[in-house]
Enzyme design. Structure first.
Site, PDB file in Angstrom:
ATOM      1  N   HIS A   1       0.961  -1.364  -0.062  1.00 33.04           N
ATOM      2  CA  HIS A   1       0.053   0.193  -0.038  1.00 33.04           C
ATOM      3  C   HIS A   1       0.623   1.357  -0.084  1.00 33.04           C
ATOM      4  O   HIS A   1       0.557   2.202  -0.596  1.00 33.04           O
ATOM      5  CB  HIS A   1      -0.760  -0.130   1.115  1.00 33.04           C
ATOM      6  CG  HIS A   1      -2.100  -0.853   1.302  1.00 33.04           C
ATOM      7  ND1 HIS A   1      -2.914  -1.304   2.012  1.00 33.04           N
ATOM      8  CD2 HIS A   1      -2.436  -1.451   0.109  1.00 33.04           C
ATOM      9  CE1 HIS A   1      -3.660  -2.051   1.754  1.00 33.04           C
ATOM     10  NE2 HIS A   1      -3.817  -2.339   0.336  1.00 33.04           N
TER      11      HIS A   1
ATOM     12  N   GLU B   1      -4.309 -15.265 -14.994  1.00 35.88           N
ATOM     13  CA  GLU B   1      -3.431 -14.684 -13.687  1.00 35.88           C
ATOM     14  C   GLU B   1      -3.455 -16.152 -12.765  1.00 35.88           C
ATOM     15  O   GLU B   1      -2.848 -15.823 -11.596  1.00 35.88           O
ATOM     16  CB  GLU B   1      -4.448 -13.530 -12.967  1.00 35.88           C
ATOM     17  CG  GLU B   1      -5.807 -13.912 -12.945  1.00 35.88           C
ATOM     18  CD  GLU B   1      -6.445 -12.518 -12.526  1.00 35.88           C
ATOM     19  OE1 GLU B   1      -5.843 -11.527 -11.791  1.00 35.88           O
ATOM     20  OE2 GLU B   1      -7.770 -12.386 -12.774  1.00 35.88           O
TER      21      GLU B   1
ATOM     22  N   ASP C   1      -0.749 -11.132 -10.012  1.00 34.50           N
ATOM     23  CA  ASP C   1      -1.495 -12.131  -9.621  1.00 34.50           C
ATOM     24  C   ASP C   1      -0.681 -13.685 -10.099  1.00 34.50           C
ATOM     25  O   ASP C   1      -0.344 -14.425  -9.549  1.00 34.50           O
ATOM     26  CB  ASP C   1      -2.857 -12.428  -9.737  1.00 34.50           C
ATOM     27  CG  ASP C   1      -3.592 -11.591  -8.551  1.00 34.50           C
ATOM     28  OD1 ASP C   1      -2.976 -11.437  -7.577  1.00 34.50           O
ATOM     29  OD2 ASP C   1      -4.910 -11.286  -8.875  1.00 34.50           O
TER      30      ASP C   1
ATOM     31  N   CYS D   1      -1.318  -6.929 -18.780  1.00 30.84           N
ATOM     32  CA  CYS D   1      -1.739  -5.538 -18.185  1.00 30.84           C
ATOM     33  C   CYS D   1      -1.375  -5.624 -16.508  1.00 30.84           C
ATOM     34  O   CYS D   1      -2.057  -4.565 -15.777  1.00 30.84           O
ATOM     35  CB  CYS D   1      -3.593  -5.715 -17.970  1.00 30.84           C
ATOM     36  SG  CYS D   1      -4.230  -7.092 -17.069  1.00 30.84           S
TER      37      CYS D   1
END
Length: 854
Positions: A477, A713, A737, A784
C-alpha cells in the site's frame, strides 16, 4: 458440630429436539465420548428447532451459532452442541432465536437450523446435551429411547450435597475469570505448552479451567488441554475458584499471553549489537562490493538527492493501572474509535480530491479494521476486567498484529502493518500523543523499517525528496501511494540503512532500487543533469505520444491504459493511449452500501466508451473476494482468501450481480468498441458458465455479440492456454497475481515482497506458453500487470510475442517512446536469454546490458 447437610435436589432436563437418544460414550468424537467436555447424552434429531431443556439464562452462544450454553439457577452449565464439526459451517444453516444474557424457560425455542443443509456438509447431526460442570452433581442418569421435544426427559441430575460452611460455600461458588487472551503459540497449545500450563496450574489449590468459546478444560490436565484444540489466535479465558483463585488467574493469564515459553511466540527484533549464535544465523550473503551502495526493490520511480532522515515513531506509553470505572473506559474507547473514523474519512476525501479513489480504498479498509469484532472483543473484555482503555486497546491491536505478522498466510501477514497503523491512530487519540513522524528537515530522504499508509499519505513533498524502507515491497500500500504522489521510493533496502546517521548525503534511485551514500560532487551533478534530462524527455515523449509504437524494424505494439474511473478515461487520448486494456469496474462497487444498479453501470460504461472516441475498451467484470470484500456482498471468512471465492467465482455464485453487470456492458457496447474480460478464471467450466450467462442476457436484449476474453492470472490458465484459446477471443495476462501464484509468495508480504518479481523465469515461461498457444489459434495476447510498464520488462515481453501492453496512465508516453527504439530481433534474443536465467535478478541484469532504454 458440623452443620446439617442440605438435602440433594434433582433437576430433570427435557428433550430439546425429537429423536432417538444415544449414550454419550458412543458419539464418534473423542472429545464428547471421553467426556472431556462433560457428562451427558446424545440425540439424533428429527426436527429443526432447538428448544430449551430447562429454565435458565443464556450464558453463551457460539459465534458459529451451532452451540449454546444455559446456566440454571442451581449453577449447572448445560451445553447443547448441534452436530459434529458444524463449527466449520461458520454460521451457515443456523438462525439463533435468543441472545446472550436472555432468560429462558423450558421449551422456549433457542436455535433454528437447516437439517438438510447441515446433513450434506457436516460429519453428523448428532446433538450433544452435556453438563460441563458435572462436578456439581452427585449422580447423572441419562434416559433411553425415542423422545419428543419439550415433553420427554433426557437427563436426570442429582445435585451434590452442600456440606461446607456458608462462608466456604460462598467462597467456592465465586469464579474469578480473566480477560480474553489471544494465543500467540504458532502451533497452539500442543503437548509442550499444555504440559507447562498444567504443571503450573497444579501449584494452586483452586479449581482452574481454561475456557474456549463454549468449551472448557481442566487446566491441570494435559490431555484435557490438548483435547480443547486451542490454535494460534484463538481467544481463551482462565477461570478459577478457591482460596488462591486471584493469584492463579493473574499468573496463568500472563503466561498464556507470553506463550508459555513456546518457541517463536514473542517475535522481538534483535538490536544490531546482539550476538547471534551459529544455529540462528541466516544463510551467508556476499559482502557488498561498494559499502556505500544499499540495494533494495524499486517501489516508485524517480531520482532524489537529499540527506538521510531516520524515521522513528514516537512510542506512546499506556497507563497499565486499573480503572474503577469500566463504563467510563468503554466510553473513552468508543469516542477514540469514532474520532479515528473521522480522521480516516478526511484522508479518503483528500485522496478523492486528487483523483486517487483506488488509494482512498486503502483507508476504507482501515475503517473496516476499526470495526473488527475479534479486535474489539479483546479490548472490551480487558476493560470489563478493570483495565484502562489505552492499555486494553494497545494489547488488543498489538497482539493481533504480532499474530498476523507471524502467519504463514502471506496475505494476512501483510496486513499487520495496516493493523498497527490503525491501532496507533486510536491510541494517539486516547493518550493525546501524536504518532505521526516528526517533521523532517528540508531535502530529506526518509529511512525507516516501515512506513504506514498514513505516513506516506501525510508526507510533506516540500521537504521530502524520497524514502526507503527495509520492509515491504513494490506492490505494498505504501508503494502504491508513493507512485500516486510521485515520490521516489525503494523497498526492502539493506537493513544496515537503519544505522545511518541523520544528515548523511545520499542519492535515492527509485528506478534501480538503490540508495548511494556520500556521492561525489560529480555524481550529484550527474544526477541533477539526469533529473533535468528526465523532465525534458517526459515533455518530449508527451509531445509525440499520439504516434504509434513501432519498433525500428517496423513491428507495431498496441499500448493501452489501465484505468479505474471516468476521469481516467478522459486522460487516455491526450497521453497517447490507443484504448483501454483494463477497466477495473470495481470502482463502481466500492465505498457504498449497495451494488450499483444496471442503469447506473450502463451510463458509466457508455460515458467511458464515448470518452475513448471509438478506441477499444476492455471491461473486466467485478473482481472482488475474501481479500477485498464488499459490505453488501458478504463472503464467508476464508483462511486463505487468495485461494478462495474471488473474481469470476463470486460472479458465478451471485449471478444476479454478474447478470446486471453484463446487461449494462452489452447495452453500452452500442456506443463504442467494448470487449468483456473475466477475472480469475482457472477452469474451462467457469469460462463456459460465464459465457452461457452472457449469451442468455445478449439474446434477451437482442444486441450484437461482443468479444470475450479472460485474464490469465492463475498458472492453470497459462498451462492450459491451448484449451482456453478455443473458448476465449483474447488473453490479457495479469502478471501481479500470476507471479504470486507461481512463486507462492504474496506480493505485499513484508518479508517476501523483495523476492516477488514478474521477471522471474518461471513467470516468463508461463507468458511464453500463453502467447504461443494463443497465436497458434489466431488469438492475441496482452499484458495488463505491473511489468507491462517496467522498462526492463518491455523488450522481453516484445520478444516473447506479446501483442499489447496495458499500463498506468503516466507510463503510456515513455513506454511508447521506448518501443520506438527497440529492435524486435534483439528483443527475441533477449527473451530467449531471459528464460535461461535463474531468477528475476539475473533477468534484470541481462536486460540492462542488452535492452535499449527509451
Amino acid at each position: 458440630m458440623p452443620p446439617e447437610s442440605v438435602s440433594n435436589r434433582q433437576i430433570t432436563l427435557l428433550a430439546p429436539l425429537s429423536g432417538p437418544l444415544m449414550p454419550i460414550e458412543q458419539v464418534p468424537d473423542p472429545v464428547f465420548a471421553q467426556k472431556m467436555v462433560g457428562d451427558g447424552v446424545s440425540l439424533d434429531p428429527l426436527d429443526q428447532t432447538l428448544l430449551a431443556p430447562c429454565d435458565g439464562q443464556i450464558l453463551h452462544i457460539h459465534q458459529a451459532c451451532h452451540a449454546i450454553t444455559i446456566l440454571t439457577s442451581d449453577g449447572l452449565k448445560v451445553l447443547i452442541h448441534i452436530g459434529l464439526d458444524t463449527v466449520s459451517m461458520k454460521g451457515k444453516g443456523f438462525v439463533p432465536l435468543v441472545k446472550t444474557g436472555q432468560s429462558v424457560q423450558a421449551r422456549d425455542p433457542l436455535i433454528q437450523f437447516d437439517a438438510d443443509f447441515l446433513a450434506t456438509r457436516a460429519k453428523s447431526l448428532l446433538t450433544q446435551i452435556v453438563i460441563t460442570n458435572s462436578e456439581l452433581l452427585a449422580e447423572l442418569k441419562p434416559c433411553q429411547g425415542i423422545v419428543k421435544a419439550g415433553r420427554d426427559p433426557i437427563l436426570r441430575c442429582q445435585l451434590a450435597a452442600a456440606e461446607a460452611t456458608e462462608e466456604s460455600s460462598s467462597e467456592k461458588k465465586v469464579w474469578i475469570t480473566s480477560e480474553a487472551i489471544l494465543i500467540p503459540n504458532p502451533s497452539g497449545l500442543h503437548a509442550r505448552p499444555a504440559a507447562v500450563l498444567a504443571n503450573i496450574s497444579k501449584r494452586f489449590d483452586s479449581e482452574i479451567l481454561l475456557l474456549k468459546g463454549d468449551q472448557q478444560a481442566n487446566s491441570k490436565s494435559v490431555v484435557a488441554l490438548m483435547a480443547l484444540e486451542v490454535g494460534q489466535g484463538d481467544k481463551v479465558q482462565v477461570t478459577a475458584r478457591g482460596s488462591d483463585a486471584d493469584a492463579a488467574v493473574e499468573t496463568l493469564s500472563q503466561l498464556l499471553w507470553d506463550g508459555l515459553g513456546d518457541e517463536g511466540c514473542k517475535p522481538v527484533q534483535a538490536p544490531a549489537s546482539m550476538v547471534q549464535t551459529a544455529d540462528s544465523a541466516s544463510a551467508p550473503k556476499p559482502e557488498p562490493l561498494n559499502p556505500d551502495l544499499f540495494s533494495g526493490v524499486a517501489a516508485a520511480p524517480g531520482l532524489a538527492v537529499g540527506n538521510v532522515f531516520q524515521v522513528r515513531h514516537l512510542q506512546m506509553k499506556v497507563d497499565e493501572s486499573d480503572s474503577e470505572n469500566p463504563q467510563k473506559e468503554r466510553y473513552r474507547l468508543e469516542q477514540a474509535l469514532a474520532e479515528a473514523h473521522l480522521q480516516l474519512d478526511a484522508l479518503r476525501a483528500n485522496l478523492h480530491a486528487q483523483r486517487a479513489a483506488d488509494k482512498a480504498a486503502i483507508f476504507a479498509a482501515h475503517q473496516e479494521l476499526l470495526d473488527d469484532p475479534d479486535l474489539l472483543d479483546i479490548a472490551w473484555s480487558a476493560i470489563a476486567k478493570g483495565k484502562r482503555a489505552d492499555f486494553a486497546w494497545h494489547r488488543a491491536y498489538s497482539s493481533h498484529a504480532d499474530r498476523l505478522a507471524g502467519l504463514r498466510n502471506e496475505l494476512l501477514a501483510a496486513r499487520a502493518n495496516d493493523l498497527r497503523d490503525v491501532g496507533q491512530r486510536v491510541l494517539s487519540v486516547l493518550t493525546g500523543v501524536k504518532s505521526e513522524i516528526p517533521e523532517p528537515p528540508q531535502d530529506s530522504i526518509l529511512v525507516a523499517e516501515e512506513l504506514t499508509p498514513t505516513d506516506a499519505a501525510s508526507i510533506n513533498r516540500d521537504r521530502v525528496r524520497g524514502f526507503c524502507t527495509t520492509l515491504g515491497g513494490a506492490t505494498s500500500h505504501v508503494a502504491i501511494l508513493a507512485r500516486s504522489l510521485d515520490i521516489p521510493a525503494v523497498a526492502g533496502i539493506d537493513p544496515r540503512s537503519l544505522e545511518l546517521a541523520n544528515g548523511t548525503l545520499a542519492v535515492l534511485d527509485g528506478n534501480a532500487g538503490t540508495l548511494m551514500l556520500n556521492p561525489s560532487p560529480e555524481m550529484i551533478h550527474k544526477v541533477r543533469k539526469e533529473q533535468e534530462g528526465l523532465a525534458g524527455r517526459k515533455a518530449q515523449y508527451l509531445s509525440v505520444a499520439v504516434q504509434p509504437a513501432i519498433t525500428v524494424d517496423n513491428h507495431r505494439i498496441e499500448v493501452v491504459a489501465n484505468i479505474g474511473s471516468l476521469s481516467d478515461a478522459e486522460e487516455v487520448i491526450g497521453l497517447g493511449g490507443e484504448g483501454v486494456g483494463l477497466l477495473r469496474s470495481e470502482f463502481l462497487f466500492m465505498e457504498r452500501s449497495s451494488a450499483p444498479d444496471e442503469e447506473e453501470q450502463f451510463v458509466t460504461y457508455r460515458n467511458i466508451a464515448e470518452a475513448l472516441d471509438g478506441r477499444p475498451l476492455i471491461i473486466r467484470t467485478l473482481d472482488v473476494g475474501g481479500d477485498k470484500p464488499l459490505s453488501y456482498l458478504p463472503i464467508p471468512k476464508e483462511d486463505n482468501p487468495f485461494l478462495g471465492e474471488r473474481g469470476l467465482r463470486v460472479g458465478l455464485d451471485r449471478p444476479e450481480i454478474l447478470r446486471a453487470q453484463l446487461r449494462a456492458i452489452l447495452r453500452a457496447s452500442a456506443f463504442g468498441k467494448i470487449k468483456i474480460m473475466f477475472p480469475m478464471v482457472g477452469l474451462l467450466s467457469e469460462l463456459r458458465d460465464a459465457k452461457a450467462i452472457l449469451e442468455e442476457e445478449r439474446a434477451r436484449l437482442g444486441v450484437a455479440s461482443v468479444e470475450t476474453g479472460i485474464m490469465v492470472e492463475i498458472p492453470a490458465a497459462a498451462v492450459m492456454a491451448a484449451q482456453f484459446a478455443r473458448e476465449a477471443d483474447f488473453f490479457s495476462i495479469g502478471t501481479n497475481d500470476l507471479t504470486q501464484y507461481t512463486l507462492a509468495m504474496d506480493r505485499g508480504h513484508p518479508k517476501l515482497a523483495s523476492k516477488v518479481d514478474g521477471l522471474n523465469p518461471a513467470v516468463l515461461r508461463l507468458i511464453q506458453i500463453t502467447v504461443e498457444a494463443a497465436h497458434n489459434q489466431g488469438k492475441w495476447v496482452g499484458v495488463c500487470g505491473g511489468i507491462a510498464g517496467d522498462q526492463a520488462a518491455v523488450p522481453i515481453l516484445l520478444g516473447l510475442g506479446v501483442d499489447e501492453l496495458s499500463v498506468s496512465l503516466p507510463a503510456i508516453p515513455s513506454v511508447k517512446a521506448q518501443i520506438r527504439n527497440l529492435d524486435l530481433k534483439k528483443c527475441q534474443e533477449l527473451a530467449k536469454a531471459a528464460l535461461e536465467q535463474e531468477d528475476g535478478f539475473g533477468v534484470r541484469n541481462i536486460a540492462k546490458m542488452i535492452a535499449v532504454p527509451a
